[in-house]
Scaffold this motif. Structure first.
Motif, PDB file in Angstrom:
ATOM      1  N   PHE A 357       0.866  -1.181   0.000  1.00 20.48           N
ATOM      2  CA  PHE A 357       0.000   0.000   0.000  1.00 20.48           C
ATOM      3  C   PHE A 357       0.902   1.230   0.000  1.00 20.48           C
ATOM      4  CE2 PHE A 357      -2.616  -3.302   1.764  1.00 20.48           C
ATOM      5  CZ  PHE A 357      -3.919  -3.010   1.378  1.00 20.48           C
ATOM      6  N   LYS A 358       0.697   2.094  -0.978  1.00 17.76           N
ATOM      7  CA  LYS A 358       1.478   3.329  -1.041  1.00 17.76           C
ATOM      8  C   LYS A 358       0.567   4.520  -0.766  1.00 17.76           C
ATOM      9  CE  LYS A 358       3.931   6.398  -4.224  1.00 17.76           C
ATOM     10  NZ  LYS A 358       4.359   6.627  -5.624  1.00 17.76           N
ATOM     11  N   ILE A 359       0.874   5.252   0.285  1.00 15.44           N
ATOM     12  CA  ILE A 359       0.152   6.489   0.603  1.00 15.44           C
ATOM     13  C   ILE A 359       1.067   7.646   0.197  1.00 15.44           C
ATOM     14  CG2 ILE A 359      -0.829   7.890   2.457  1.00 15.44           C
ATOM     15  CD1 ILE A 359      -1.507   5.315   3.916  1.00 15.44           C
ATOM     16  N   PRO A 360       0.682   8.398  -0.828  1.00 14.62           N
ATOM     17  CA  PRO A 360       1.582   9.413  -1.387  1.00 14.62           C
ATOM     18  C   PRO A 360       2.047  10.459  -0.389  1.00 14.62           C
ATOM     19  CG  PRO A 360      -0.262   8.998  -2.856  1.00 14.62           C
ATOM     20  CD  PRO A 360      -0.576   8.292  -1.586  1.00 14.62           C
ATOM     21  N   GLN A 361       1.145  10.935   0.480  1.00 18.43           N
ATOM     22  CA  GLN A 361       1.511  11.927   1.474  1.00 18.43           C
ATOM     23  C   GLN A 361       0.999  11.471   2.834  1.00 18.43           C
ATOM     24  OE1 GLN A 361      -0.163  15.615  -0.149  1.00 18.43           O
ATOM     25  NE2 GLN A 361       1.900  16.282  -0.691  1.00 18.43           N
TER      26      GLN A 361
END
Length: 423
Positions: A357-361
């Protein structure tokens, strides 16, 4: 200096559990069991007086519990189900006798341990107010003086002359709390009153308990699984584990220990640490990595990229149809801040062995946070890992401007990117 209102010394409570009856396939064997049972019972009774003696029929709900509560103090008592919280409150309310130890109470005790406790179902709400007040030692004149205030606070004035057996569970707890809180006890004992009732009434309860303790100088013992309520209301706390006091101290420290201990890490090997989830085990979680980079282990900073990588395994013959994975990030008080789910993503491929899971900010302020992972196989819960690990968001400047990120919370399904990669 405030005087001690409650003093608990070496308090223990023992229960003897029912044992499975011994059965034999032959008449002679059954007769032998009957003849032997008095001796077996004698042997078990010899072991009842000591903690160290192991016996399957003995269960210690409380073991050598010691603490004091000062006048006007609000003490939060927390712990998992079966930790001994309700047993402790029943002993303090003098409903149950302790096996050993001593309790000293200075003042009248009012208890609200269960929804509608002490209500007679055939009597009306008004009649139950008088009955409960009498049990608590109030005179009729005192109850008359408080009656309208009790009815108004409960919010059930429309049904006050209706038999309680027709009340909903929420109405019963409203009336029960109102009676206990308004009849001026020196000690108010409350067990999970916030578990029933709407948000408005819960806030009224919290406000009343705060008023009772701070403005009226009365003592409150408060048991709840609502960590936010415990934090806001209680100045001191006790964490019970398996009948013993595990941590005692200021509320914040006790809550941190309850949610997930003190240590944080950005990598967790579940197999090495022998951590098992709850479910049918068709899909398994092997490892978790939390980092500020996809390719290397870097600290997590506010407003920078956040990567949560899960090492996935599955049983032979797994079809990879309809499954989903959710991750949830809570603060150390158990309040949900971020929730991400693959339910709406059609590109989920668990056979790759790794999911990120990539959370940009990253919207989290510098602090420690708790991760929960939920895995569904499309038909049933495959694995659920509540509070599986604690990770840390490091301190950083806000866009390199020297400003720190303001305190705040999020509580929504957070936007993320899904990355499938091979082992």
């Amino acid at each position: 200096m405030s005087k001690t209102i409650i003093k608990v010394e070496n308090l223990s409570k023992r229960y003897r559990l029912g044992l499975k009856e011994k059965k034999s396939k032959t008449l002679a064997g059954q007769v032998a069991n009957i003849l032997k049972s008095p001796y077996d019972n004698y042997q078990r009774l010899r072991k009842l007086s000591r903690f160290g003696e192991e016996d399957e029929s003995i269960f210690w709900a409380l073991k050598d519990v010691n603490f004091e509560v000062k006048e006007g103090e609000v003490l939060g008592i927390i712990g998992k189900n079966g930790a001994g919280k309700s047993t402790l409150l029943k002993i303090l309310s003098q409903i149950t006798e302790p096996t050993s130890g001593k309790i000293t109470l200075h003042g009248r005790v009012a208890s609200l341990l269960e929804v509608g406790t002490g209500f007679h179902p055939e009597l009306t709400g008004r009649e139950n107010i008088y009955m409960n007040g009498t049990i608590l030692g109030m005179t009729r004149r005192e109850i008359d003086r408080k009656l309208e205030e009790i009815i108004d606070f409960s919010g059930v004035e429309k049904f006050i002359d209706t038999p309680v057996k027709f009340y909903s569970s929420g109405m019963k707890v409203r009336l029960g709390f109102s009676v206990a809180a308004h009849l001026e006890p020196e000690i108010l004992i409350i067990d999970e009153v916030l578990a029933v009732g709407d948000y408005e009434f819960q806030q009224k309860c919290l406000g009343k308990m705060e008023d009772v303790s701070k403005n009226q100088g009365r003592t409150v013992l408060f048991v709840s699984h609502n960590m936010s309520a415990v934090q806001n209301l209680c100045s001191r706390g006790i964490l019970l584990r398996k009948g013993e006091i595990y941590v005692e101290g200021i509320t914040e420290d006790v809550l941190k220990n309850y949610i997930g201990g003190n240590s944080s890490t950005n990598f967790l090997d579940l197999e090495k640490n022998k951590i098992k989830g709850e479910g049918n085990q068709k899909i398994d979680l092997k490892a978790i990595t939390i980092s500020g980079s996809l390719d290397e282990e870097l600290p997590v900073f506010p407003m920078k990229e956040l990567f949560i990588s899960l090492g996935i395994d599955f049983i032979e013959g797994f079809k990879n149809q309809g499954e989903r994975i959710d991750i949830r990030i809570d603060n150390r008080l158990g309040q949900r801040l971020i929730w991400c789910s693959t339910k709406a993503d059609n590109k989920l491929d668990l056979k790759s062995g790794k999911l990120t899971f990539k959370i940009p900010q990253c919207p989290l302020v510098p602090d420690e946070y708790v991760l929960t992972v939920f895995i569904h196989d499309g038909h049933d819960v495959a694995n659920w890992y509540p509070h599986v690990m604690i990770f840390k968001v490091e301190d950083d400047t806000y866009f390199d401007s020297g400003m720190t990120i303001p305190n705040g919370q999020t509580n929504f399904i957070y936007p993320f990117e899904l990355i499938n990669s091979h082992k």
